[in-house]
Structures are given as structure tokens and as C-alpha cells.
Write a protein that holds these residues in place. Structure first.
Motif, mmCIF file in Angstrom:
data_model
loop_
_atom_site.group_PDB
_atom_site.id
_atom_site.type_symbol
_atom_site.label_atom_id
_atom_site.label_comp_id
_atom_site.label_asym_id
_atom_site.label_seq_id
_atom_site.Cartn_x
_atom_site.Cartn_y
_atom_site.Cartn_z
ATOM 1 N N GLN A 1 0.843 -1.205 0.000
ATOM 2 C CA GLN A 1 0.000 0.000 0.000
ATOM 3 C C GLN A 1 0.877 1.253 0.000
ATOM 4 O OE1 GLN A 1 -3.211 0.136 -0.378
ATOM 5 N NE2 GLN A 1 -4.250 -1.483 0.738
ATOM 6 N N LEU A 2 1.913 1.243 0.832
ATOM 7 C CA LEU A 2 2.802 2.407 0.902
ATOM 8 C C LEU A 2 3.607 2.571 -0.378
ATOM 9 C CD1 LEU A 2 4.042 2.198 4.585
ATOM 10 C CD2 LEU A 2 2.447 3.859 3.598
ATOM 11 N N THR A 3 4.011 1.464 -1.000
ATOM 12 C CA THR A 3 4.760 1.521 -2.249
ATOM 13 C C THR A 3 3.924 2.173 -3.352
ATOM 14 O OG1 THR A 3 5.990 -0.459 -1.668
ATOM 15 C CG2 THR A 3 5.936 0.118 -3.987
ATOM 16 N N HIS A 4 2.624 1.912 -3.328
ATOM 17 C CA HIS A 4 1.724 2.503 -4.318
ATOM 18 C C HIS A 4 1.129 3.828 -3.843
ATOM 19 C CE1 HIS A 4 2.077 -1.508 -6.000
ATOM 20 N NE2 HIS A 4 1.689 -0.960 -7.137
ATOM 21 N N ARG A 5 1.733 4.401 -2.828
ATOM 22 C CA ARG A 5 1.344 5.698 -2.275
ATOM 23 C C ARG A 5 -0.135 5.774 -1.885
ATOM 24 N NH1 ARG A 5 6.049 7.029 -3.838
ATOM 25 N NH2 ARG A 5 7.001 8.533 -5.148
ATOM 26 N N ASN A 6 -0.629 4.681 -1.344
ATOM 27 C CA ASN A 6 -2.018 4.625 -0.882
ATOM 28 C C ASN A 6 -2.012 4.704 0.646
ATOM 29 O OD1 ASN A 6 -4.692 4.246 -0.417
ATOM 30 N ND2 ASN A 6 -4.813 2.211 -1.325
ATOM 31 N N LEU A 7 -1.869 5.906 1.154
ATOM 32 C CA LEU A 7 -1.770 6.104 2.598
ATOM 33 C C LEU A 7 -3.043 5.688 3.336
ATOM 34 C CD1 LEU A 7 0.162 6.987 4.780
ATOM 35 C CD2 LEU A 7 -0.706 9.302 4.531
#
Length: 118
Positions: free
Chosen positions: A86-92
Motif C-alpha cells: 500500500q505504501l509503495t503505491h502511495r495509498n496512505l
């Protein structure tokens, strides 16, 4: 106090195992919410099946005192993997949504298995 902690550990263990089993089953069978999430994160179908199998196996292993630690660490690792994707895909918001499940897994590990001999 010790009885209360054992009851709390048992209740949290059952909730955690139920949530993990449900999510693992959804990943294995490609149910739409789990499928959409993992596809958005770039996980292929074989990866989804493998992740679902590990999550489901972790849920079962946490229920047995002899394999509690292996199952607990497998469950926590899978949650951490999804959180990091999730963080890698910038989905905070998605990553923040995974935090309660990671904390639940860590609390269950901290409290230990309620039927284990000490």
C-alpha cells in the motif's frame, strides 16, 4: 488478573483467526473485494493464491498451541507485506487501514496462546 488476560488472549486470538481465515479464503477464491485490492497493488493471480494460502495457514496455525508462534508471525508478515505494498503505491489511507490488523496480530503474539503451558 491472570484469568482475565487468558480470556482476553483467547477472545483476541479467535477474532484474529476468524478475520485471517475470511481474508485468506477471499484471496484464494478470488472474491471481488480481495481481488480488486491485490490487483491494484500489482499482485498477480498466482501471487494472490499464494498469499491467500499463507494467510489461511497462518490462521489455522495460530489456533494450535504448538504452532502458535509460526502462525502468528506468518499472519503478521502477510499483513506487513500488504501494508508495505500500500505504501509503495502511495495509498496512505489503505496503509492506515491495515494498521489495526497488524496491531491485533502483534497483541495476540504478545499475549501468547491462552492454552499454552508456562
Amino acid at each position: 488478573m491472570a484469568l482475565f488476560l487468558k480470556l482476553l488472549a483467547g477472545a483476541l486470538l479467535l477474532v484474529s483467526a476468524m478475520l485471517s481465515a475470511r481474508q485468506g479464503w477471499a484471496m484464494l477464491h478470488g472474491q471481488p473485494p480481495a481481488l480488486e485490492l491485490l490487483q491494484r497493488l500489482g499482485v498477480s493471480r498466482p501471487g494472490q493464491v499464494a498469499l491467500g494460502a499463507v494467510v489461511l495457514l497462518g490462521a489455522v496455525l495460530t489456533l494450535l498451541p504448538a504452532t502458535f508462534w509460526v502462525g502468528g508471525y506468518a499472519s503478521a508478515a502477510c499483513i506487513l507485506l500488504i501494508l508495505s505494498l500500500q505504501l509503495t503505491h502511495r495509498n496512505l489511507p489503505g496503509a492506515v487501514g491495515e494498521l489495526p490488523f497488524l496491531l491485533l496480530a502483534l497483541v495476540v503474539l504478545y499475549l501468547g496462546h491462552p492454552l499454552a503451558r508456562h
